[in-house]
Design an enzyme around this catalytic site. Structure first.
Site, short mmCIF file in Angstrom:
data_model
loop_
_atom_site.label_atom_id
_atom_site.label_comp_id
_atom_site.label_asym_id
_atom_site.label_seq_id
_atom_site.Cartn_x
_atom_site.Cartn_y
_atom_site.Cartn_z
N ASP A 1 0.90 -1.14 0.05
CA ASP A 1 0.02 0.12 0.13
C ASP A 1 0.91 1.20 0.10
OD1 ASP A 1 -2.05 1.96 0.42
OD2 ASP A 1 -2.20 1.55 2.50
N ASN B 1 -0.38 4.44 -0.06
CA ASN B 1 -0.91 5.91 0.18
C ASN B 1 -1.60 5.72 1.42
OD1 ASN B 1 -3.18 4.38 -0.46
ND2 ASN B 1 -3.87 5.51 -2.01
N ASP C 1 -4.03 3.88 2.96
CA ASP C 1 -5.71 3.75 3.05
C ASP C 1 -5.91 2.34 3.33
OD1 ASP C 1 -5.06 2.31 0.67
OD2 ASP C 1 -6.65 3.39 -0.51
N ASP D 1 -1.99 -1.18 -3.86
CA ASP D 1 -2.35 -0.69 -5.05
C ASP D 1 -1.26 -0.86 -6.05
OD1 ASP D 1 -0.32 1.19 -3.87
OD2 ASP D 1 -1.91 2.21 -3.00
N ASP E 1 -5.28 -10.65 -15.33
CA ASP E 1 -6.44 -11.66 -15.26
C ASP E 1 -7.57 -11.44 -16.37
OD1 ASP E 1 -7.63 -13.98 -13.55
OD2 ASP E 1 -6.40 -13.21 -11.81
N ASP F 1 -9.71 -16.78 -15.93
CA ASP F 1 -10.48 -17.20 -14.83
C ASP F 1 -11.43 -18.08 -14.99
OD1 ASP F 1 -11.00 -16.95 -11.71
OD2 ASP F 1 -12.91 -16.13 -12.61
N GLU G 1 -7.57 -21.43 -16.29
CA GLU G 1 -8.14 -21.97 -15.00
C GLU G 1 -9.07 -23.15 -15.52
OE1 GLU G 1 -9.69 -21.15 -10.44
OE2 GLU G 1 -10.15 -19.88 -11.98
N HIS H 1 -4.14 -17.24 -5.07
CA HIS H 1 -5.04 -16.45 -4.18
C HIS H 1 -6.29 -17.49 -3.53
CE1 HIS H 1 -6.59 -16.55 -8.22
NE2 HIS H 1 -7.81 -16.47 -7.53
N ASP H 2 -6.30 -18.50 -4.13
CA ASP H 2 -7.41 -19.45 -3.81
C ASP H 2 -7.16 -20.61 -2.93
OD1 ASP H 2 -9.66 -18.10 -4.90
OD2 ASP H 2 -9.21 -19.20 -6.94
#
Length: 553
Positions: A20, A22, A24, A28, A97, A198, A254, A327-328
């Site tokens: 990150d 910034n 928040d 990003d 993706d 995907d 995938e 990520h899964d």
């Protein structure tokens, strides 16, 4: 046939959790740019960037509301162009993706589609009449419950194989397909280097939309009607002709519920569809009665059988993707390794077992540090829509799992394990953000972080660095023939690779047990890499979670 993407190492970035810039609390694109030198030093060739498109973030960006805009959470299109230039300046390619089985229900196409039955976008999605005031059929969503959502505006149901906020696109519609191909060319013309696609094998559905039989429960997974459907190869060949063949790109699909023969169709050199695919058979070996939510201990013999089946099945026709993490998936060192007593050894062992296989290896952010699963104590710490839906179904409604059993399953296998912020240093929030992170940082970041490992020559990070260097200099790792040894051994995974008169043996131990192993033709060979200091003699003493790669003299 040789190809640049076969010889590459790919690194997956999950932007929301990477860095990150910034404050928040959300990772990003400028944050990614700030870490490109880290990735260059690691040695990777390609970044697979999980979705950064405009999205309501119901499914963490896999619900896209505008394919040609960047989410404000991640930055601007100018930021993306800067990322592309900075990566290319470092000889790193960018693969994006591609999510075209479904969109967000906030996509303009769907907003129009639901307005009326004769809207020009109506047929971009899959709408059906109800049956006896109920859903059109008994298909289940991957995220639990029905795969159909009632929409009162037109008194009809739309299909959503995932969240009800992710309506499925109707690939039978030629105009829709042309829109998608136009969008793909739009991105490729910006200079990206390919797509990870995907759930791409679900874009063709069996058009009868019949019930799944026998009806043993209210809603049932419709895999045979939505996976590898009747027109899938036609659609992919059309996509290749209209888009992919016009560029020098890499594609990875995938592909769930896939056989070897189907994989050859998807990835064969003469098929003109995809470069390679993700299949998940090796990720299913430890799933229990209720899937990932009731995990079983690892059966290594079963894992070896599956890996070998794919190594041999695509040896001469097609191409494998090599991965433990994404990520899964939960963190592999927590899943197949030993984080209590042999964390470093088992992380290095798992890397060795994977990277010497035939195929293109993928590293998921933090895997090169041995990042572990998060110690979830309550449901409130979770973020994933899949977790909440599964808890509602299995604990609240069906009462087949207790709260404690479900929490064990979540700790072991939930997708949230992969999505905790990247651990950069031992400062606040692991250096991920100066603000409040969107998801809690794993409390072990004091011990496990990039800064500490870069400074430690014996670290997991430097081990991955060496694996990548070996791959770049040894064609045998890319193109060599694979042969499994010790097929029925319960703890050892041993295989050889052979290429142009060179031969190597890969010996890995998935247990705390110790063994003696006769090296035979590999005795007194060259030790290419190992997770401990040894001398190569006639007999190898294999330590707990040991990993050794020896080249025959």
């Amino acid at each position: 046939m040789k190809a640049w993407w076969k010889e590459s190492v790919i690194y997956q970035i999950y932007p929301k959790s990477f860095c990150d810039s910034n404050g928040d609390g959300i990772g990003d694109i400028p944050g990614i740019i700030s870490k490109l030198d880290y990735l260059k030093d690691l040695g990777i060739d390609i970044i697979w960037l999980s979705p950064v498109y405009q999205s309501p973030q119901v499914d963490n960006g896999y619900d896209i509301s505008n394919y040609e805009a960047i989410s404000k959470d991640f930055g601007t299109m100018e930021d993306f162009k800067c990322l592309l230039k900075e990566a290319h300046d470092r000889k790193i390619k960018i693969v994006m993706d591609l999510v075209v089985n479904h969109t967000s229900d906030e996509h303009q196409w769907f907003i129009e589609s639901r307005k009326s039955k004769n809207n020009q976008y109506r047929d971009y999605y899959i709408w059906k009449e109800g049956k006896n005031h109920q859903e059109p059929n008994n298909w289940a969503s991957v995220f639990s419950g029905s795969a159909w959502q009632y929409d009162k505006t037109t008194d009809m149901y739309y299909l959503h194989l995932y969240s009800s906020k992710q309506p499925d696109l109707n690939w039978e519609n030629e105009t829709l397909r042309k829109e998608i191909y136009h969008m793909m060319r739009w991105w490729l013309d910006k200079g990206i280097d390919g797509f990870r696609m995907d759930v791409i094998n679900k874009i063709s559905k069996v058009q009868t939309y019949e019930d799944v039989l026998p009806q043993t429960q209210q809603y049932m997974r419709p895999s045979k009607y939505v996976s590898n459907g009747p027109r899938i190869h036609e659609f992919l060949k059309e996509m290749n002709k209209e888009v992919l063949s016009l560029y020098d790109v890499m594609t990875v699909g995938e592909i769930t519920a896939c056989s070897i023969e189907e994989a050859k169709q998807y990835t064969g050199d003469q098929e003109h569809e995809l470069s390679m695919l993700f299949q998940f058979e090796h990720m299913d070996v430890d799933l229990g009665e209720y899937g990932k939510w009731s995990p079983l201990p690892l059966n290594l013999v079963k894992l070896k059988q599956v890996l070998t089946k794919w190594q041999c099945g695509l040896a001469d026709y097609g191409w494998n993707s090599l991965f433990w993490d994404n990520h899964d998936q939960p963190r592999v060192v927590s899943r197949f390794g030993n984080t209590e007593k042999y964390w470093k050894q088992s992380a290095k062992m798992l890397a060795t077992a994977l990277h010497f296989l035939k195929g293109t290896p993928y590293i998921y952010q933090g895997e090169e540090l041995g990042m572990t699963n998060y110690p979830f104590c309550s449901l409130e710490e979770c973020q994933d829509v899949e977790v909440f839906n599964a808890y509602q179904e299995l604990v609240v409604e069906k009462k087949v799992l207790s709260h404690e059993e479900m929490m064990q399953g979540i700790c072991a296998n939930s997708r949230d394990n992969a999505r905790t912020p990247m651990q950069w240093n031992n400062q606040g929030n692991a250096g991920f953000t100066s603000g409040i992170p969107w998801m809690k940082v794993n409390p072990n970041y004091q011990k496990i972080n990039a800064k500490a490992q870069i400074d430690d020559p014996d670290s997991i990070y430097h081990y991955y660095q060496k694996l990548i260097q070996l791959r770049h200099t040894m064609p045998i790792m890319v193109y060599g023939k694979y042969t499994l040894l010790e097929e029925s051994h319960p703890d050892l995974y041993i295989y050889t690779r052979e290429y142009e008169n060179e031969k190597i043996i890969v010996i890995t131990n998935f247990s705390e047990n110790e063994y003696e192993y006769e090296l035979g033709e590999y005795c007194f060979g060259t030790l290419l890499i190992a997770n401990e200091d040894i001398e190569v003699q006639e007999k190898l003493h294999i330590h707990p979670y040991g990993a050794y790669v020896i080249k025959r003299l």
